[in-house]
Write a protein that holds these residues in place. Structure first.
Motif, PDB file in Angstrom:
ATOM      1  N   ASP A  27      46.229  37.951   4.121  1.00 37.85           N
ATOM      2  CA  ASP A  27      46.874  37.979   2.814  1.00 37.85           C
ATOM      3  C   ASP A  27      46.188  36.919   1.962  1.00 37.85           C
ATOM      4  O   ASP A  27      45.918  35.817   2.435  1.00 37.85           O
ATOM      5  CB  ASP A  27      48.369  37.662   2.926  1.00 37.85           C
ATOM      6  N   PHE A  28      45.897  37.264   0.700  1.00 37.60           N
ATOM      7  CA  PHE A  28      45.221  36.306  -0.156  1.00 37.60           C
ATOM      8  C   PHE A  28      45.907  36.188  -1.506  1.00 37.60           C
ATOM      9  O   PHE A  28      46.630  37.086  -1.933  1.00 37.60           O
ATOM     10  CB  PHE A  28      43.747  36.686  -0.364  1.00 37.60           C
ATOM     11  N   THR A  29      45.676  35.055  -2.153  1.00 39.19           N
ATOM     12  CA  THR A  29      46.096  34.853  -3.539  1.00 39.19           C
ATOM     13  C   THR A  29      44.964  34.146  -4.275  1.00 39.19           C
ATOM     14  O   THR A  29      44.245  33.327  -3.697  1.00 39.19           O
ATOM     15  CB  THR A  29      47.373  33.993  -3.670  1.00 39.19           C
ATOM     16  N   TYR A  41      45.777  37.110  -8.758  1.00 37.33           N
ATOM     17  CA  TYR A  41      45.625  38.214  -7.815  1.00 37.33           C
ATOM     18  C   TYR A  41      46.409  37.923  -6.542  1.00 37.33           C
ATOM     19  O   TYR A  41      46.451  36.785  -6.076  1.00 37.33           O
ATOM     20  CB  TYR A  41      44.151  38.405  -7.434  1.00 37.33           C
ATOM     21  N   THR A  42      46.986  38.955  -5.966  1.00 34.06           N
ATOM     22  CA  THR A  42      47.571  38.882  -4.634  1.00 34.06           C
ATOM     23  C   THR A  42      47.186  40.152  -3.906  1.00 34.06           C
ATOM     24  O   THR A  42      47.042  41.213  -4.520  1.00 34.06           O
ATOM     25  CB  THR A  42      49.112  38.770  -4.657  1.00 34.06           C
ATOM     26  N   GLY A  43      47.005  40.059  -2.588  1.00 35.92           N
ATOM     27  CA  GLY A  43      46.653  41.263  -1.849  1.00 35.92           C
ATOM     28  C   GLY A  43      46.335  40.981  -0.405  1.00 35.92           C
ATOM     29  O   GLY A  43      46.620  39.898   0.123  1.00 35.92           O
ATOM     30  N   ASP A  81      28.620  39.673  -2.102  1.00 33.96           N
ATOM     31  CA  ASP A  81      28.144  39.974  -0.754  1.00 33.96           C
ATOM     32  C   ASP A  81      29.291  40.407   0.164  1.00 33.96           C
ATOM     33  O   ASP A  81      29.065  40.825   1.285  1.00 33.96           O
ATOM     34  CB  ASP A  81      27.391  38.789  -0.150  1.00 33.96           C
ATOM     35  N   ASN A  82      30.537  40.287  -0.307  1.00 34.76           N
ATOM     36  CA  ASN A  82      31.744  40.694   0.434  1.00 34.76           C
ATOM     37  C   ASN A  82      31.891  39.982   1.777  1.00 34.76           C
ATOM     38  O   ASN A  82      32.485  40.517   2.702  1.00 34.76           O
ATOM     39  CB  ASN A  82      31.808  42.206   0.615  1.00 34.76           C
ATOM     40  N   LEU A  83      31.367  38.759   1.869  1.00 37.40           N
ATOM     41  CA  LEU A  83      31.516  37.970   3.091  1.00 37.40           C
ATOM     42  C   LEU A  83      32.783  37.121   3.011  1.00 37.40           C
ATOM     43  O   LEU A  83      33.182  36.695   1.937  1.00 37.40           O
ATOM     44  CB  LEU A  83      30.295  37.084   3.307  1.00 37.40           C
ATOM     45  N   PHE A  84      33.391  36.880   4.177  1.00 36.90           N
ATOM     46  CA  PHE A  84      34.652  36.132   4.242  1.00 36.90           C
ATOM     47  C   PHE A  84      34.659  35.290   5.499  1.00 36.90           C
ATOM     48  O   PHE A  84      34.224  35.717   6.566  1.00 36.90           O
ATOM     49  CB  PHE A  84      35.830  37.117   4.264  1.00 36.90           C
ATOM     50  N   SER A  85      35.193  34.072   5.374  1.00 34.14           N
ATOM     51  CA  SER A  85      35.374  33.179   6.509  1.00 34.14           C
ATOM     52  C   SER A  85      36.865  32.914   6.680  1.00 34.14           C
ATOM     53  O   SER A  85      37.597  32.806   5.698  1.00 34.14           O
ATOM     54  CB  SER A  85      34.639  31.861   6.255  1.00 34.14           C
ATOM     55  N   ALA A  86      37.319  32.798   7.913  1.00 28.08           N
ATOM     56  CA  ALA A  86      38.741  32.564   8.185  1.00 28.08           C
ATOM     57  C   ALA A  86      39.195  31.164   7.799  1.00 28.08           C
ATOM     58  O   ALA A  86      40.384  30.876   7.802  1.00 28.08           O
ATOM     59  CB  ALA A  86      39.031  32.817   9.663  1.00 28.08           C
ATOM     60  N   THR A  87      38.262  30.286   7.469  1.00 25.67           N
ATOM     61  CA  THR A  87      38.604  28.922   7.066  1.00 25.67           C
ATOM     62  C   THR A  87      38.080  28.643   5.663  1.00 25.67           C
ATOM     63  O   THR A  87      37.144  29.298   5.192  1.00 25.67           O
ATOM     64  CB  THR A  87      38.007  27.895   8.044  1.00 25.67           C
ATOM     65  N   ALA A 134      44.009  32.066   1.663  1.00 21.03           N
ATOM     66  CA  ALA A 134      44.125  33.221   2.553  1.00 21.03           C
ATOM     67  C   ALA A 134      44.818  32.799   3.839  1.00 21.03           C
ATOM     68  O   ALA A 134      44.590  31.698   4.344  1.00 21.03           O
ATOM     69  CB  ALA A 134      42.745  33.787   2.864  1.00 21.03           C
ATOM     70  N   THR A 135      45.682  33.674   4.350  1.00 24.63           N
ATOM     71  CA  THR A 135      46.367  33.424   5.621  1.00 24.63           C
ATOM     72  C   THR A 135      46.273  34.679   6.480  1.00 24.63           C
ATOM     73  O   THR A 135      46.394  35.796   5.986  1.00 24.63           O
ATOM     74  CB  THR A 135      47.851  33.061   5.420  1.00 24.63           C
TER      75      THR A 135
END
Length: 164
Positions: A27-29, A41-43, A81-87, A134-135
């Motif tokens: 989940d992100f804001t 934004y939320t989603g 680039d649509n890359l994401f890190s969990a931290t 993000a969580t």
């Protein structure tokens, strides 16, 4: 003895029905903190191997998030680039790009100092500062295994009380 067999059977059943690890959900804001437009934004992000594979959510200005854009498709250099890190900082300088129900393409990306900016095309390109968080969303299988463990512990406690 029968109780132990039942508990072992329940543990085996829980492991059998648990689905293998799949893409992680987050989940992100994004909360705007500077700039002329007031857009938040939320989603939810679906992430596999460090790449966002889908996105859902809403924007206060542009409506629903309808589709993830392919890498390199948006918006202004640097392209997504649509890359994401969990931290933290979660996003890269390329960021995550998506289209909205109002026809806007938006890119949320990382800049220096933990600030995130969005760029929307269609109204021209504009930039604004904000905070991105993000969580992780727990997987149902993980919750199921946790629940089965709690049931097992409760059963053991009850059995010990009866023998004491």
């Amino acid at each position: 003895m029968l109780k132990r067999i039942v508990l072992a059977g329940l543990a085996a059943l829980a492991m059998a029905v648990a689905t293998p690890a799949r893409a992680a959900l987050y989940d992100f804001t994004y909360t705007q903190t500077s700039g002329a437009a007031n857009d938040n934004y939320t989603g939810t992000l679906d992430v596999s191997g460090g790449t966002v594979t889908s996105i859902t959510g809403t924007s206060t200005l542009f409506g629903s998030i309808v589709a993830l854009l392919p890498a390199g498709a948006c918006c202004a250099p640097p392209n997504n680039d649509n890359l994401f890190s969990a931290t933290a900082p979660f996003l890269t300088i390329g960021g995550i790009a998506f289209s909205t129900s109002s026809g806007q393409n938006v890119n949320l990306w990382y800049a220096s100092g933990n600030n995130y900016y969005n760029a929307a095309t269609g109204l021209g390109v504009y930039f604004s500062g904000g905070a991105f968080t993000a969580t992780a969303v727990p997987e149902p299988a993980t919750l199921g295994l946790f629940g089965m463990g709690l049931i097992g512990l409760a059963a053991l406690r009850r059995a010990r009380r009866r023998t004491a």
